[in-house]
Scaffold this motif. Sequence first.
Motif, PDB file in Angstrom:
ATOM      1  N   LEU A   1       0.830  -1.206   0.000  1.00  0.00           N
ATOM      2  CA  LEU A   1       0.000   0.000   0.000  1.00  0.00           C
ATOM      3  C   LEU A   1       0.863   1.254   0.000  1.00  0.00           C
ATOM      4  CD1 LEU A   1      -2.829   1.310   0.276  1.00  0.00           C
ATOM      5  CD2 LEU A   1      -2.531   1.155   2.762  1.00  0.00           C
ATOM      6  N   PHE A   2       1.935   1.243   0.793  1.00  0.00           N
ATOM      7  CA  PHE A   2       2.852   2.384   0.842  1.00  0.00           C
ATOM      8  C   PHE A   2       3.452   2.658  -0.537  1.00  0.00           C
ATOM      9  CE2 PHE A   2       7.113   4.112   1.318  1.00  0.00           C
ATOM     10  CZ  PHE A   2       6.926   5.174   2.195  1.00  0.00           C
ATOM     11  N   VAL A   3       3.845   1.592  -1.231  1.00  0.00           N
ATOM     12  CA  VAL A   3       4.428   1.747  -2.564  1.00  0.00           C
ATOM     13  C   VAL A   3       3.368   2.178  -3.566  1.00  0.00           C
ATOM     14  CG1 VAL A   3       5.602   0.546  -4.440  1.00  0.00           C
ATOM     15  CG2 VAL A   3       6.263   0.107  -2.070  1.00  0.00           C
ATOM     16  N   MET A   4       2.163   1.606  -3.473  1.00  0.00           N
ATOM     17  CA  MET A   4       1.072   1.938  -4.382  1.00  0.00           C
ATOM     18  C   MET A   4       0.720   3.421  -4.317  1.00  0.00           C
ATOM     19  SD  MET A   4      -2.877   0.659  -4.214  1.00  0.00           S
ATOM     20  CE  MET A   4      -4.150   1.523  -5.150  1.00  0.00           C
ATOM     21  N   ALA A   5       0.867   4.030  -3.143  1.00  0.00           N
ATOM     22  CA  ALA A   5       0.467   5.425  -2.969  1.00  0.00           C
ATOM     23  C   ALA A   5       1.182   6.361  -3.930  1.00  0.00           C
ATOM     24  CB  ALA A   5       0.731   5.859  -1.525  1.00  0.00           C
ATOM     25  N   GLY A   6       2.366   5.965  -4.410  1.00  0.00           N
ATOM     26  CA  GLY A   6       3.108   6.843  -5.303  1.00  0.00           C
ATOM     27  C   GLY A   6       2.481   6.996  -6.669  1.00  0.00           C
ATOM     28  N   ALA A   7       1.629   6.036  -7.082  1.00  0.00           N
ATOM     29  CA  ALA A   7       1.078   6.086  -8.435  1.00  0.00           C
ATOM     30  C   ALA A   7       0.148   7.270  -8.627  1.00  0.00           C
ATOM     31  CB  ALA A   7       0.346   4.781  -8.752  1.00  0.00           C
ATOM     32  N   THR A   8      -0.638   7.632  -7.615  1.00  0.00           N
ATOM     33  CA  THR A   8      -1.626   8.700  -7.807  1.00  0.00           C
ATOM     34  C   THR A   8      -0.983  10.084  -7.933  1.00  0.00           C
ATOM     35  OG1 THR A   8      -2.035   8.646  -5.405  1.00  0.00           O
ATOM     36  CG2 THR A   8      -3.553   7.454  -6.824  1.00  0.00           C
ATOM     37  N   PRO A   9      -0.036  10.488  -7.068  1.00  0.00           N
ATOM     38  CA  PRO A   9       0.592  11.789  -7.309  1.00  0.00           C
ATOM     39  C   PRO A   9       1.432  11.811  -8.576  1.00  0.00           C
ATOM     40  CG  PRO A   9       1.681  10.683  -5.481  1.00  0.00           C
ATOM     41  CD  PRO A   9       0.439   9.900  -5.804  1.00  0.00           C
ATOM     42  N   ALA A  10       2.011  10.654  -8.966  1.00  0.00           N
ATOM     43  CA  ALA A  10       2.788  10.623 -10.206  1.00  0.00           C
ATOM     44  C   ALA A  10       1.886  10.858 -11.406  1.00  0.00           C
ATOM     45  CB  ALA A  10       3.511   9.289 -10.338  1.00  0.00           C
ATOM     46  N   ALA A  11       0.713  10.231 -11.417  1.00  0.00           N
ATOM     47  CA  ALA A  11      -0.233  10.457 -12.512  1.00  0.00           C
ATOM     48  C   ALA A  11      -0.717  11.903 -12.513  1.00  0.00           C
ATOM     49  CB  ALA A  11      -1.413   9.501 -12.383  1.00  0.00           C
ATOM     50  N   LEU A  12      -0.965  12.452 -11.338  1.00  0.00           N
ATOM     51  CA  LEU A  12      -1.383  13.852 -11.250  1.00  0.00           C
ATOM     52  C   LEU A  12      -0.255  14.781 -11.693  1.00  0.00           C
ATOM     53  CD1 LEU A  12      -3.490  15.908 -10.503  1.00  0.00           C
ATOM     54  CD2 LEU A  12      -2.834  15.693  -8.101  1.00  0.00           C
ATOM     55  N   GLY A  13       0.986  14.447 -11.337  1.00  0.00           N
ATOM     56  CA  GLY A  13       2.125  15.235 -11.790  1.00  0.00           C
ATOM     57  C   GLY A  13       2.292  15.175 -13.295  1.00  0.00           C
ATOM     58  N   LEU A  14       2.020  13.995 -13.882  1.00  0.00           N
ATOM     59  CA  LEU A  14       2.103  13.854 -15.333  1.00  0.00           C
ATOM     60  C   LEU A  14       1.043  14.715 -16.011  1.00  0.00           C
ATOM     61  CD1 LEU A  14       3.905  12.265 -17.265  1.00  0.00           C
ATOM     62  CD2 LEU A  14       2.188  10.456 -17.267  1.00  0.00           C
ATOM     63  N   LEU A  15      -0.147  14.782 -15.419  1.00  0.00           N
ATOM     64  CA  LEU A  15      -1.190  15.655 -15.950  1.00  0.00           C
ATOM     65  C   LEU A  15      -0.760  17.119 -15.863  1.00  0.00           C
ATOM     66  CD1 LEU A  15      -4.038  15.416 -17.162  1.00  0.00           C
ATOM     67  CD2 LEU A  15      -4.962  15.741 -14.862  1.00  0.00           C
ATOM     68  N   ALA A  16      -0.091  17.483 -14.764  1.00  0.00           N
ATOM     69  CA  ALA A  16       0.424  18.846 -14.643  1.00  0.00           C
ATOM     70  C   ALA A  16       1.502  19.115 -15.695  1.00  0.00           C
ATOM     71  CB  ALA A  16       0.985  19.073 -13.238  1.00  0.00           C
ATOM     72  N   ASP A  17       2.313  18.100 -15.998  1.00  0.00           N
ATOM     73  CA  ASP A  17       3.331  18.268 -17.039  1.00  0.00           C
ATOM     74  C   ASP A  17       2.699  18.547 -18.398  1.00  0.00           C
ATOM     75  OD1 ASP A  17       5.259  17.767 -15.151  1.00  0.00           O
ATOM     76  OD2 ASP A  17       5.553  15.673 -15.708  1.00  0.00           O
ATOM     77  N   ILE A  18       1.542  17.920 -18.664  1.00  0.00           N
ATOM     78  CA  ILE A  18       0.862  18.140 -19.930  1.00  0.00           C
ATOM     79  C   ILE A  18       0.475  19.602 -20.089  1.00  0.00           C
ATOM     80  CG2 ILE A  18      -1.228  17.561 -21.256  1.00  0.00           C
ATOM     81  CD1 ILE A  18      -1.077  14.752 -20.046  1.00  0.00           C
ATOM     82  N   THR A  19       0.183  20.279 -18.974  1.00  0.00           N
ATOM     83  CA  THR A  19      -0.234  21.685 -19.067  1.00  0.00           C
ATOM     84  C   THR A  19       0.890  22.592 -19.557  1.00  0.00           C
ATOM     85  OG1 THR A  19       0.378  22.275 -16.769  1.00  0.00           O
ATOM     86  CG2 THR A  19      -1.807  21.323 -17.131  1.00  0.00           C
ATOM     87  N   GLU A  20       2.141  22.129 -19.484  1.00  0.00           N
ATOM     88  CA  GLU A  20       3.232  22.959 -19.974  1.00  0.00           C
ATOM     89  C   GLU A  20       3.126  23.181 -21.483  1.00  0.00           C
ATOM     90  OE1 GLU A  20       5.148  24.453 -17.960  1.00  0.00           O
ATOM     91  OE2 GLU A  20       4.551  23.359 -16.158  1.00  0.00           O
ATOM     92  N   SER A  21       2.496  22.236 -22.178  1.00  0.00           N
ATOM     93  CA  SER A  21       2.274  22.411 -23.613  1.00  0.00           C
ATOM     94  C   SER A  21       1.018  23.225 -23.907  1.00  0.00           C
ATOM     95  CB  SER A  21       2.138  21.047 -24.303  1.00  0.00           C
ATOM     96  OG  SER A  21       3.304  20.280 -24.116  1.00  0.00           O
TER      97      SER A  21
END
Length: 331
Positions: A244-264
């Motif tokens: 569960l501790f390791v799984m928790a990283g997937a959600t902020p990473a996906a949200l960060g990737l969405l934020a990266d898309i906004t740079e374009s």
Amino acid sequence: LWVLGFTRLLEGGAAAASIPSILGYIALSTSGDQALRGRAVARFEGATLAGIGFGIVAAGPLFDAIGRGGFLVNGLIYLLSFAVYRWGVAELHHEPSEEEVASGTHHVRPTGLDLARYRRILSSSGVWLLAPTWIALNAVIGSWTTQSVFQLVRTPPPQFSDQVLMQGFSPTSVSLGFGVIGLIFTAGLIYWGNRFKDRRRTTIIAIGVAGALVMLAATFGLNHSGGLGLPLQVLLGLLAAAGLFVMAGATPAALGLLADITESHPADRGAIMGLYSVFLGVGQILGALASGPAGDWAGIDGLLGASVVLIIIAMLPVQRLRSSEHLIGAR
């Protein structure tokens, strides 16, 4: 009751307006600083979970204590939120680059509702590559938050009597268990949110998905550990907590990737980050719809099986995302 229903429409509208604005603000204010972006999106996730959890825990006793005066407390919370938004948040604007000025695309602030802008956003391959992963991950969370409580506290049917996690736990013990789960998940959010600077988003997502599979496997073992003894049960519980501790990283990473898309798409940060809410809602609905039949079919084992299918779906686009990750956010 119709008055309360109208207030739910108002609260839903408030959430629909504030969440994309907050996330768009985070994307703008962390542009160019990956370490800060990782911390910001992880803390947003953690604060959201903490607020929901505290509200659910406090609301019942508060209503028992002061009755409908609890609605006034709710209103005061909204007033406090308004004060933070109005006087506690600095105004930020996108600063156009030389290329944007030269190409005439630097007039980025929209003047009204422009459906063509949304069509342009939805045509982005990065958005649609991320959508299955984000929806599936939220479906896993949604399936457990809606159905697991019922499965844990119900008196198990005879065909599920061999499942250790379906032995009619008391509501208090279930609440304590979810409290511990929330603390572990929040700790994982904080840890992985600080890994943005030295790890790729897709790497964190892949690690998180692997952690989810470990958690599900350990939970399956724990669910069928009736004759294995307490030491092995504790070991399986610790393994599930680690997953569960390791799984928790997937959600902020996906949200960060969405934020990266906004740079374009600097003109559309709020609209793009609003997709977070859309994908989250779709995932929660799909998870709730899938978990009911799965729980009726096989109890906790059914929830675990449905989660494995959703995790596999979440993993499918990651390789393609990884191959184009260096292009996401390129201006």
